[in-house]
Design a protein around this motif. Structure first.
Motif, PDB file in Angstrom:
ATOM      1  N   GLU A 156     -50.453 136.128  24.117  1.00  0.00           N
ATOM      2  CA  GLU A 156     -50.657 134.215  24.649  1.00  0.00           C
ATOM      3  C   GLU A 156     -48.647 133.723  24.318  1.00  0.00           C
ATOM      4  OE1 GLU A 156     -53.493 131.082  23.619  1.00  0.00           O
ATOM      5  OE2 GLU A 156     -54.932 132.225  23.703  1.00  0.00           O
ATOM      6  N   SER A 157     -48.502 133.848  23.103  1.00  0.00           N
ATOM      7  CA  SER A 157     -47.291 133.554  23.254  1.00  0.00           C
ATOM      8  C   SER A 157     -46.203 134.057  23.911  1.00  0.00           C
ATOM      9  CB  SER A 157     -46.192 133.693  21.676  1.00  0.00           C
ATOM     10  OG  SER A 157     -47.187 132.817  21.155  1.00  0.00           O
ATOM     11  N   LEU A 158     -46.422 135.475  23.437  1.00  0.00           N
ATOM     12  CA  LEU A 158     -45.382 136.562  24.324  1.00  0.00           C
ATOM     13  C   LEU A 158     -45.511 136.546  25.928  1.00  0.00           C
ATOM     14  CD1 LEU A 158     -43.464 138.382  24.570  1.00  0.00           C
ATOM     15  CD2 LEU A 158     -45.025 140.513  23.833  1.00  0.00           C
ATOM     16  N   ARG A 159     -46.776 136.238  26.134  1.00  0.00           N
ATOM     17  CA  ARG A 159     -47.217 136.326  28.167  1.00  0.00           C
ATOM     18  C   ARG A 159     -46.022 135.031  28.969  1.00  0.00           C
ATOM     19  NH1 ARG A 159     -51.610 136.568  31.576  1.00  0.00           N
ATOM     20  NH2 ARG A 159     -51.857 134.600  32.999  1.00  0.00           N
ATOM     21  N   MET A 160     -46.292 133.898  27.684  1.00  0.00           N
ATOM     22  CA  MET A 160     -45.301 132.445  28.547  1.00  0.00           C
ATOM     23  C   MET A 160     -44.120 133.086  28.184  1.00  0.00           C
ATOM     24  SD  MET A 160     -47.324 129.437  27.037  1.00  0.00           S
ATOM     25  CE  MET A 160     -47.656 129.936  25.583  1.00  0.00           C
ATOM     26  N   GLU A 161     -43.192 133.765  27.351  1.00  0.00           N
ATOM     27  CA  GLU A 161     -41.634 134.298  27.147  1.00  0.00           C
ATOM     28  C   GLU A 161     -41.520 135.388  27.782  1.00  0.00           C
ATOM     29  OE1 GLU A 161     -42.667 133.763  22.676  1.00  0.00           O
ATOM     30  OE2 GLU A 161     -41.944 135.383  22.840  1.00  0.00           O
ATOM     31  N   THR A 162     -42.476 136.120  28.467  1.00  0.00           N
ATOM     32  CA  THR A 162     -41.618 137.394  29.578  1.00  0.00           C
ATOM     33  C   THR A 162     -42.018 137.352  30.654  1.00  0.00           C
ATOM     34  OG1 THR A 162     -43.993 138.180  28.631  1.00  0.00           O
ATOM     35  CG2 THR A 162     -42.182 138.649  27.402  1.00  0.00           C
ATOM     36  N   LYS A 163     -42.956 135.449  31.150  1.00  0.00           N
ATOM     37  CA  LYS A 163     -43.171 135.286  32.212  1.00  0.00           C
ATOM     38  C   LYS A 163     -41.944 135.423  33.359  1.00  0.00           C
ATOM     39  CE  LYS A 163     -46.058 132.095  35.200  1.00  0.00           C
ATOM     40  NZ  LYS A 163     -47.357 133.306  35.589  1.00  0.00           N
ATOM     41  N   LYS A 164     -40.928 135.093  32.964  1.00  0.00           N
ATOM     42  CA  LYS A 164     -40.274 135.434  34.550  1.00  0.00           C
ATOM     43  C   LYS A 164     -39.373 136.392  34.768  1.00  0.00           C
ATOM     44  CE  LYS A 164     -36.186 134.016  31.081  1.00  0.00           C
ATOM     45  NZ  LYS A 164     -35.248 133.557  30.741  1.00  0.00           N
TER      46      LYS A 164
END
Length: 269
Positions: A156-164
């Protein structure tokens, strides 16, 4: 367009082999991994490469090999994992460390290795195979639930960090499927005259029955294919029998003690 390149850890058997075979049939270029390719001399469903997810240098070598051969890496499926059962109090600590090394640290090593390539090519997809058991603490499966729950949250955390970066990361949470996981699972010994002896043995028998009567891994393969085809992925994809998926809803809506009572009744505790 060139074939999408897929890397599956733990691809020589079980869910990994089923997913790899299905994706190959659908036209993807699949690389699977195994700790010892020499143990599978007749394997022909797709290409197997050597990899031990617990060793960062092995991970980097395998990822570099795939990129050298295919010039890109579109999809990583973190599937390799091990099972563990036992009372929390009586499980040897070295076995606790081993299951975290494989089920939690292993996928992290893999993601760290593939993310630079995915950023470079402007996108990619990572599917982390967690478990329905990762959404709840199950009796005598506490450490397995903990590894999968931890991976769930990191995803969940990494998903947000790499979205861009155009990278999509998602959780795939299977229930019980008919694979060989039970054969490779570490079982803490049932200790005679232990305070947990009867309850643990009964729960152990029940767990093995569930795996033996589990669904066809092809269901997971089809779900993976669906996820790969989506332009926007969800955060979580549970896959399994209706009652197993229902358990996730009940976990969210029921008071904690009520849900705990359901688990106690299920495991006859």
């Amino acid at each position: 367009m060139d074939k999408k390149v897929v890397l599956i850890t733990g691809g020589s058997s079980g869910i990994g082999k089923s997913v790899g075979t299905y994706l190959t049939e659908k036209g993807y270029k699949v690389y699977g991994t195994t700790r010892n390719p020499n143990k599978h001399p007749d394997f022909s469903a797709f290409e197997l490469i050597q990899l031990d997810v617990k060793l960062p240098e092995s991970v980097q070598q395998a990822v570099s090999e795939v990129i050298a051969k295919a010039s890109r890496l579109d999809v990583l499926i973190n599937n390799a994992g091990v099972g563990i059962t036992g009372p929390v109090e009586e499980t040897p600590h070295e076995e606790i460390l081993n299951v975290f090394d494989t089920n939690f640290h292993g996928p992290i090593h893999m993601m760290k290795a593939v993310l630079p390539q995915m950023r470079k090519q402007g996108g990619g997809l990572i599917i982390n195979t967690t478990s329905i058991a990762g959404y709840m603490g199950l009796p005598f499966r506490g450490y397995y639930s903990a590894t999968k729950g931890a991976l769930n949250l990191v995803t969940e955390s990494l998903r947000m960090e790499t979205k861009k970066f155009g990278i999509s990361i998602t959780n795939l949470a299977p229930g019980d499927f008919a694979t060989n996981i039970a054969a490779g699972r570490y079982h803490a010994p049932v200790i005679k005259d232990s305070a947990y002896e009867e309850d643990y043995q009964r729960s152990l028998d029940l767990m093995n029955e569930h795996v033996d009567a589990g669904g066809d891994p092809l269901q997971v393969a089809k779900k993976v294919h669906q996820i790969i085809q989506k332009k926007k992925t969800k955060v979580h994809y549970p896959v399994g029998e209706f009652t197993q998926r229902l358990s996730l809803l009940l976990k969210r809506v029921l008071p904690g003690r009520v849900y705990e009572k359901l688990l106690l009744n299920h495991y006859k505790l």
